[in-house]
Scaffold this active site. Sequence first.
Site, mmCIF file in Angstrom:
data_model
loop_
_atom_site.group_PDB
_atom_site.id
_atom_site.type_symbol
_atom_site.label_atom_id
_atom_site.label_comp_id
_atom_site.label_asym_id
_atom_site.label_seq_id
_atom_site.Cartn_x
_atom_site.Cartn_y
_atom_site.Cartn_z
ATOM 1 N N CYS A 1 -19.447 -13.313 2.858
ATOM 2 C CA CYS A 1 -18.882 -14.499 3.174
ATOM 3 C C CYS A 1 -19.672 -15.831 2.581
ATOM 4 O O CYS A 1 -20.968 -15.941 2.663
ATOM 5 C CB CYS A 1 -18.870 -15.055 4.704
ATOM 6 S SG CYS A 1 -18.096 -16.638 4.893
ATOM 7 N N ALA B 1 -35.039 -40.664 -3.053
ATOM 8 C CA ALA B 1 -36.459 -39.945 -3.053
ATOM 9 C C ALA B 1 -37.025 -40.093 -4.262
ATOM 10 O O ALA B 1 -36.616 -39.720 -5.422
ATOM 11 C CB ALA B 1 -36.189 -38.577 -2.503
ATOM 12 N N GLY C 1 -9.324 -13.521 10.327
ATOM 13 C CA GLY C 1 -9.952 -12.631 9.479
ATOM 14 C C GLY C 1 -11.311 -13.568 9.043
ATOM 15 O O GLY C 1 -12.208 -13.419 9.450
ATOM 16 N N ARG C 2 -11.048 -14.253 7.882
ATOM 17 C CA ARG C 2 -11.909 -14.634 7.163
ATOM 18 C C ARG C 2 -12.816 -16.025 8.323
ATOM 19 O O ARG C 2 -14.048 -16.080 8.223
ATOM 20 C CB ARG C 2 -11.529 -15.400 6.105
ATOM 21 C CG ARG C 2 -11.116 -14.604 5.095
ATOM 22 C CD ARG C 2 -10.119 -15.270 3.895
ATOM 23 N NE ARG C 2 -9.040 -15.866 4.230
ATOM 24 C CZ ARG C 2 -8.272 -16.566 3.505
ATOM 25 N NH1 ARG C 2 -8.421 -16.802 2.333
ATOM 26 N NH2 ARG C 2 -7.104 -16.934 4.047
ATOM 27 N N CYS D 1 -12.090 -19.912 -0.062
ATOM 28 C CA CYS D 1 -12.484 -19.680 -1.579
ATOM 29 C C CYS D 1 -12.435 -18.185 -1.972
ATOM 30 O O CYS D 1 -12.193 -17.839 -2.943
ATOM 31 C CB CYS D 1 -14.089 -20.055 -1.522
ATOM 32 S SG CYS D 1 -15.327 -19.237 -0.933
ATOM 33 N N CYS E 1 -15.775 -12.778 0.058
ATOM 34 C CA CYS E 1 -14.953 -11.827 0.809
ATOM 35 C C CYS E 1 -14.322 -11.101 -0.453
ATOM 36 O O CYS E 1 -14.686 -9.972 -1.104
ATOM 37 C CB CYS E 1 -14.265 -12.145 1.995
ATOM 38 S SG CYS E 1 -13.092 -13.689 1.577
ATOM 39 N N TYR F 1 0.876 -1.101 -0.155
ATOM 40 C CA TYR F 1 -0.176 -0.104 0.052
ATOM 41 C C TYR F 1 0.772 1.124 0.049
ATOM 42 O O TYR F 1 2.180 1.132 0.150
ATOM 43 C CB TYR F 1 -1.009 0.028 1.384
ATOM 44 C CG TYR F 1 -2.254 -1.116 1.078
ATOM 45 C CD1 TYR F 1 -2.854 -0.703 0.377
ATOM 46 C CD2 TYR F 1 -2.089 -2.219 1.972
ATOM 47 C CE1 TYR F 1 -4.120 -1.621 0.173
ATOM 48 C CE2 TYR F 1 -2.906 -3.146 1.760
ATOM 49 C CZ TYR F 1 -4.038 -2.953 0.720
ATOM 50 O OH TYR F 1 -4.868 -3.732 0.674
#
Length: 664
Positions: A383, A478, A340-341, A367, A371, A181
């Site tokens: 998310c 089913a 974080g995630r 993945c 985010c 940055y």
Amino acid sequence: MSRYRTLFTPVKIGKLEIKNRFAMAPMGPLGLADAEGGFNQRGIDYYTERAKGGTGLIITGVSFVDNVVEEHGMPNVPCSTHNPVHFTRTSREMTERIHAYGANVFLQMSGGFGRVTIPTNLGDFPPVAPSPIQHRWLDRTCRELTAEEIKTIVEQFGKGAYNAKRAGFDGVQIHAVHEGYLIDQFAIALFNQRTDQYGGSLENRLRFAKEIVEEIKRTCGENFPVTLRYSPKSFIKDLREGALPGEEFEEKGRDLEEGVAAAKLLVDYGYDALDTDVGSYDSWWWSHPPMYQEKGLYRPYAKLMKETVAVPIICAGRMDDPEMALAAVTEGTCDLVSLGRPLLADPEYVNKLRAGKVDEIRPCISCQEGCMGRIQEYSALNCAVNPQACRERYAAYNPITKKKKVVIIGGGVAGCEAARVLAIRGHEPVLYEAAGRLGGNLLPGGAPDFKEDDLALADWFAKQMELHNVTVHLNTKATSEVIAAEKAEAVILATGSTPKRFRLGDEENVYTASEVLMKEKACGDTVVIIGGGLVGCETALWLAKEGKKVTIVETLDKVLAVNGPLCHANSEMLERLIPFHGIEVLTGAAAKSYEAGKLTVETAQGSKVLPCDSVILAVGYESNRQLYEEIQYDYADLHLLGDARNVSNIMYAIWDAFEVANNL
């Protein structure tokens, strides 16, 4: 809790005591600010929920202090200097709620993005940088900042931190001498070609960061904690070119020798803690690690920082394994573990760990589609596995007025999520799954060692069915008769999808990727994969790592051309891992026939014959709608979900299921 007791002991940053060893890592708060630069209701609820979930230190996503030198479209993220009264008012509501849970909160403050501004997020404003260098994403040259503009930004840091302190924040984190940055661009010689007091020597290149912490300490006092997001190594091979794990290369960014020297200087300047990672936007997969990176990848660098400086070290980077977190703190690798995630996926992570309910923690699958992918494409933080993330109030569980029996066909992620939400709300879901295990396409998808969290998610859904007393019928196909016998008031069909197939000739040795991933078929030592999408590339990587000779044949002009929105960190790393592991790729090529162990492929240069033991088809999936077509007019309240409705990804299967199940 006795096993993880160490993780629940207090720790100090400066004179501020944090109640436990867990921090919430800063993640881009796109969508969590209002037009005046304050926190909107979504943002207030989002951060409060993580404090309620037990996290000791909340670090917000990035906020800007300057909106003039480097213009940012409002309201992308909060800005503590744009409208100080409004910022203080909205932030105060948030910090007071966070403090009610015994947590502390830092505001992450940015000096700007410089050459790494993401056009879809921040608009195509004129990019700035320390010097006239190439932009990371745009084919443009950045404008060099003047010394007067740098002084202006420094002053804005002081004002912004003062506003943050007044708003109830317990400290700030500076964004950042990390990831490339703007402040980091000043610190790295590759980007900084200045000849004034902000260029040349390491001390000059760090002057921007030095003046920032000095200004904040001047305006807020010595006891107001100022932490720094810091990367001691960049992994830059060249502009826009990053290095892979295990790759030999010449570091063009910050190497570890300079990283150690810079860390010592930064702490001497007054920073109270280093939040450590590695990487840069030129090697984005280090800063935002996808599933192809190992868990806990920053630990060696955090340990190095711990041995270098005498301030607390925070370590993030796929640290969601409680055993890994415990070892990191116990062995002195770091002082705080930053999630974080994992806290996007489950805001209750810390409380569940404290209660010994590890198997109830919803796993992050790395993945990055909910985010970083959505930040990149839509300027929205969410998310994939938690539809309530960043919209806690608006996606709260709806109360029911009448209990309903709901039959769900299909035990993949859509069916399981629907059953989970229905049961939590008070309905009576009954789930049928033809296979012997819940998870659907998570099971083949999770077969490669780097996709272990897909299997963890399947196990989590199975645990949720148990916790919420959902009736589950495994190994049961089913039929319309089975559904009718249940006398349900609503029916959800989540019958999934099946891999597409086409004939090539020698069908005995032509398999689907699913069959190989599930070890239903042995593919041999030399393999050709038809299809260079996500499934094809991940299958190729897995087989190559097992020692197979792999070739990918793709009709389009590049691999991963139709998958998205994939975060660049994921897609760019996977693209580079393919050749790194010796996988040959033929693009613009179409498979024509397979006979006697030879695949014939048509390319722009003519026919090519590829000898191989087997051919693996990874050419997409087809919705399985047979049952839906049979009963679609028999039930008034009938819903089609997941791949059965539209072949997509895990995120949309879960999100759509949540939406429908929360409103039945």
